[in-house]
Structure formats: C-alpha cells, structure tokens
Design an enzyme around this catalytic site. Structure first.
Site, PDB file in Angstrom:
ATOM      1  N   SER A  27       0.934  -1.130  -0.047  1.00  0.00           N
ATOM      2  CA  SER A  27       0.234   0.072  -0.012  1.00  0.00           C
ATOM      3  C   SER A  27       0.896   1.091   0.059  1.00  0.00           C
ATOM      4  O   SER A  27       1.787   1.569  -0.993  1.00  0.00           O
ATOM      5  CB  SER A  27      -0.952  -0.127   1.332  1.00  0.00           C
ATOM      6  OG  SER A  27      -2.140   0.789   1.253  1.00  0.00           O
TER       7      SER A  27
ATOM      8  N   ASP B 134      -9.271  -5.568  -4.484  1.00  0.00           N
ATOM      9  CA  ASP B 134      -9.061  -4.578  -3.507  1.00  0.00           C
ATOM     10  C   ASP B 134      -9.783  -3.393  -3.450  1.00  0.00           C
ATOM     11  O   ASP B 134      -9.901  -2.572  -4.322  1.00  0.00           O
ATOM     12  CB  ASP B 134      -7.497  -4.050  -4.005  1.00  0.00           C
ATOM     13  CG  ASP B 134      -6.672  -3.395  -3.124  1.00  0.00           C
ATOM     14  OD1 ASP B 134      -7.341  -2.424  -2.207  1.00  0.00           O
ATOM     15  OD2 ASP B 134      -5.544  -3.541  -2.742  1.00  0.00           O
TER      16      ASP B 134
ATOM     17  N   HIS C 165      -7.332  -5.979  -0.153  1.00  0.00           N
ATOM     18  CA  HIS C 165      -6.228  -5.033   0.112  1.00  0.00           C
ATOM     19  C   HIS C 165      -5.344  -5.618   0.895  1.00  0.00           C
ATOM     20  O   HIS C 165      -4.032  -5.726   0.766  1.00  0.00           O
ATOM     21  CB  HIS C 165      -6.704  -3.755   0.747  1.00  0.00           C
ATOM     22  CG  HIS C 165      -5.584  -2.837   0.603  1.00  0.00           C
ATOM     23  ND1 HIS C 165      -4.787  -2.475  -0.512  1.00  0.00           N
ATOM     24  CD2 HIS C 165      -5.070  -1.998   1.735  1.00  0.00           C
ATOM     25  CE1 HIS C 165      -3.971  -1.450  -0.141  1.00  0.00           C
ATOM     26  NE2 HIS C 165      -3.965  -1.330   1.205  1.00  0.00           N
TER      27      HIS C 165
END
Length: 280
Positions: A100, A231, A260
């Site tokens: 991320s 995601d 995610h």
C-alpha cells in the site's frame, strides 16, 4: 557481536525510527501501509526468517514506535529515512517489499537510492503507485472527496475510524461469506492507535497525491507487482495495471477475489509467491 533484534536510529532531523532486524542471509526490508507499523509484517517476518533470510522492518516516522513527527510526513522524507536505515545497517543486495503506502515508499526509495548494489529486487503489494488521485493526467483515479472523507473521519473520531476500516474494506470483511477475524481487526486498530494522528493525517496526502510515474520508470531491478482484484482500498485498475506498464522489469500477479490486506488474510499464498520471486 550479536544484533539486538530491534533498535532505533536517529535521522538527520532528529526523528527516531524504530526497526526490527532478525536473522542473517540476504536482507528483505518490509515497508508497511498506512496507518500501521512493522508489526503488520508478522506473518512474513517469521516465514522468511525460517527460510534463512535476514528480515528487517521499520515503523515509518509518525507510525508505531517511531517519533510522532509533525513534519516530514511525505514520500521524499520517508524514502530518505529508509536510505539512512539501509546505510546504518550497511544493506547490500536487499529485496524491498512494500504494501500500500509502503509500496510508494519502496518505489521512491529504489528509484532514488537503490543504485550501487544496495537493491536486488522489489515487490509492490496492493501498492499505491503510480498515483491514486484523479487528475487530468489520471482520469481513472479516485476523486479528492474520497481522501477528504478519510481526513474528516480521522479528525472527528480516529479510534472509531480505525475500527471501521479493518472491519470493512481493508480485509474484505464486508464481503458476503467473508471469514472475519476479530483478532486481525483488533491488531489493525492497535497498530493504528500507536501512531501519531498528525503524521497519519499528513500521510493521507502522501499516499493519495504523490505521483510515482517517474520513479517506476527509473527502477531497473526486477519488480513483482501483486494485487488483489477485489482491493477496495487501492483499486487495481488505476494502480497495478498501470504500474506494470511503466516498469522496465516488471511482473504482474493478480489475485482473484483477494482484498487489500491479502498478505495477512492469505499469507500462505502471498508468502509462497514471494519466495518463488526471491529465489528466481
């Protein structure tokens, strides 16, 4: 001399960066997502330590056990902090793995500081590059209102916001039939609440508005891009599917139905694919 296992370094601007450094062998450096800490990599640190790697993970400034900074909460400084850590530990031939926001940090660090044998490979997992924000040049991005909503929710009630994110979209626990883990939700909240709210607030801008296009183009080591096609935090169409076109030596792996936070929820799958890439 034995390594202490965890310690801190003090950066040029006086910020203390906490890090873990376990084992010996080829170093793997893990870069966590917002608003978490190095603890988010528990499943990877244990696994790769058992496979004979040296595993390193740090708490980004303002996060976890690092200084709760009110300045420097942007990508250039994040990458510079990593460069100071890598120099302090004299890392060579390292593999950098970012999730991320941490994927953005990896892209900026490898592009800017990765020369001279410091970096062997990189991995972007559910990562934010090239850029999350919708702009004229990035029409598929998310509108600024999405990130303004994050800021408002955090400013109004960070403790509740940091419950809602992991209980819902982060791990896909809002999907029908999802196997919900209360422990995983609680651990996300614990990590988030350890950090500083000013740094977390600033980091929303860092992960959403930083343009990594030129960083991706500049990277000349092999990069594995891993992304779940469900995601809900960093939609795949405007991240991994664009990033792979910019990388010189990129490989894309798409995970059907994975969320995610798949490195936590599906650590067995992710770890096996990481190991194969590291050994290739």
């Amino acid at each position: 001399m034995t390594k202490p296992g965890s310690s801190t370094i003090t950066t040029k601007d006086g910020t203390e960066i906490f890090y873990k450094d376990w084992g010996a062998g080829q170093p793997i450096v893990f870069h966590h997502g917002w608003p978490l800490s190095s603890d988010d990599w528990d499943a990877q640190m244990l696994f790769f330590l058992s496979k004979g790697y040296r595993v390193i993970a740090h708490d980004r400034r303002g996060h976890g056990r690092s200084t709760q900074t009110d300045t420097g909460n942007e990508m250039d400084t994040y990458a510079a902090d990593v460069a100071e850590l890598a120099a302090h530990l004299d890392l060579k031939n390292a593999i950098h793995v970012g999730h991320s926001t941490g994927g953005g940090e990896v892209a900026r660090y490898v592009a800017k500081y990765g020369a001279g044998g410091r970096v062997a490979k990189a991995v972007l997992i559910g990562a934010v590059p090239p850029i999350m924000l919708k702009t004229a040049a990035n029409p598929g991005g998310l509108p600024i209102e999405v990130f303004d909503g994050f800021r408002s929710a955090q400013a109004a009630n960070r403790a509740q916001f940091f419950r809602d994110v992991p209980a819902g979209p982060f791990y896909g626990f809002n999907r029908p039939g999802a196997e919900v883990s209360q422990g995983v939700i609680d651990n996300w909240w614990r990590q988030g609440m350890m950090g500083g709210t000013k740094a977390h607030y600033d980091c929303i801008k860092a992960f959403s508005e930083t343009d990594f296009t030129e960083d991706l183009r500049a990277i000349d080591v092999p990069v594995l891009v891993m992304h779940g096609d469900d995601d809900q935090i960093v939609p795949i169409a405007d991240s991994a599917l664009l990033a792979i076109k910019l990388l010189k030596k990129g490989e894309l792996k798409v995970y059907k139905g994975l969320p995610h936070g798949m490195a936590t929820t599906h650590a067995d799958i992710i770890n096996a694919d990481l190991l194969a890439f590291f050994k290739a």
